[in-house]
Each structure stands twice: as C-alpha cells, then as structure tokens.
Design a protein around this motif. Structure first.
Motif, PDB file in Angstrom:
ATOM      1  N   GLU A 160       6.902  -6.245  33.515  1.00 27.24           N
ATOM      2  CA  GLU A 160       7.741  -5.098  33.840  1.00 27.24           C
ATOM      3  C   GLU A 160       7.222  -3.807  33.215  1.00 27.24           C
ATOM      4  O   GLU A 160       7.638  -2.731  33.582  1.00 27.24           O
ATOM      5  N   LYS A 161       6.346  -3.927  32.255  1.00 27.72           N
ATOM      6  CA  LYS A 161       5.824  -2.773  31.534  1.00 27.72           C
ATOM      7  C   LYS A 161       4.606  -2.206  32.255  1.00 27.72           C
ATOM      8  O   LYS A 161       3.913  -2.905  32.984  1.00 27.72           O
ATOM      9  N   GLY A 199       8.970   2.420  30.346  1.00 29.89           N
ATOM     10  CA  GLY A 199       8.588   1.025  30.186  1.00 29.89           C
ATOM     11  C   GLY A 199       7.122   0.933  29.807  1.00 29.89           C
ATOM     12  O   GLY A 199       6.369   0.124  30.340  1.00 29.89           O
ATOM     13  N   GLU A 238      14.319   2.511  37.550  1.00 25.47           N
ATOM     14  CA  GLU A 238      14.128   1.273  38.300  1.00 25.47           C
ATOM     15  C   GLU A 238      15.233   0.305  38.027  1.00 25.47           C
ATOM     16  O   GLU A 238      15.876   0.320  37.034  1.00 25.47           O
TER      17      GLU A 238
END
Length: 178
Positions: A23-24, A154, A178
């Motif tokens: 996710e980063k 993120g 998001e």
C-alpha cells in the motif's frame, strides 16, 4: 528431506508486513511535486525529521476577506513569480527555531508561520496537505515535505534514491485520498 515448520511460519509472520508495504509508495530523498492551483512543478526535499511541510514564500501578509483570515504571498522560487498568491489561512503554526536562529531580543524559541492547504501531486498520488510559508530561498529545495504529509502520501522514503516516483502524473480530478 526433512520438513521444517520454520519457513512456513516465517512466511505467515511476514505476510502482514508485505501487505502493508504494497500500500506504500517508495519515494527518494528528493522528488518532483506539482503544486495544484498554482500550476507549478518544483523539486522537493522529503524530510522525515521535519514534522511539517514548508513552501518558499516572501512578502507574506495576513488579511481579512469577508470576515475570514487569508494570506497573500509571493513564491520565493525564482524571478518568474511576480504575481501575488492569495489563499485562505488554515492556521498559524509554531515552528521551533534552531539554536543558531534563536531570537534573544524577543526571547522566543518559536516562530509563527501561516499555514495554507495545498494540493500536491508526487508520482501517481495527489493529496491536500498543510504547508507553512517561509522564505526558503537560501535552501536548495523550495518545498520541504515533512513526516505529517509523508504519512498522508503513504510514503516509504529511501534516502539512497532521488526522483524515484518520476514526474507527477496525477489526473486533474484525482481524489485527494485513497
């Protein structure tokens, strides 16, 4: 061949970390950032040791418009930015002064800086972040992005990289979260 439960156990242990890393976004020490509403792309320094983001500005003046607090400033980036920019004032932040910047006359260990909300695009991600205004013309990068904004992006920052995200490529109507 003897079965050892250590390897499957290790994989199960690392699975949540891999999902988190997916996710980063990986950014370098320096990145290109598009400043929404200003139609400007600048080089930014990503600084996990700084809490807030700072944009290079000069002639910063606070004023009232329809009873609301606003700020007027000029970008202190180069001589091309001769037109004033006006934005609503989000808040005023207290920034701790460096030891070399301590004002002995006033005895203040902090400096007050106006903060605006600014839409920033780095790589494929666009976020609206708080940015304080200060003259950064003595520094190499006109935009410093601190840890609070990096969390919103993120971001995983790899200081061995530069411009890892490439040129900003956010759609003009990209969502801000998001």
């Amino acid at each position: 061949m003897k079965f050892t439960p250590a390897l499957p156990l290790l994989c199960l242990f690392l699975l949540p970390a891999c999902a988190l890393a997916a996710e980063k976004a990986v950014y370098g020490l320096n990145e290109y950032a598009h400043l929404g509403g200003l139609d400007l792309e600048v080089a930014a320094k990503l600084d996990t040791g700084a809490k807030t983001a700072s944009l290079s500005a000069r002639d910063i003046k606070r004023f009232k418009r329809n009873g609301e607090s606003w700020v007027r400033f000029y970008l202190a980036i180069d001589t091309a930015h001769k037109h004033p920019i006006e934005r609503p004032l989000a808040r005023v932040s207290k920034i701790k002064r460096r030891a070399s910047d301590y004002d002995s006359e006033s005895g203040k260990a902090y400096t007050a800086r106006p903060v605006i909300e600014l839409q920033i695009c780095m790589g494929q991600r666009q976020r609206t972040i708080d940015v304080n205004l200060t003259d950064r013309s003595a520094f190499q990068f006109p935009l410093l992005i601190g840890s609070e904004a990096l969390k919103q992006f993120g971001a995983l920052v790899d200081p061995s990289l530069k411009y890892a995200a490439g040129k900003p490529a956010c759609a003009s109507k990209a969502p801000t979260a998001e």
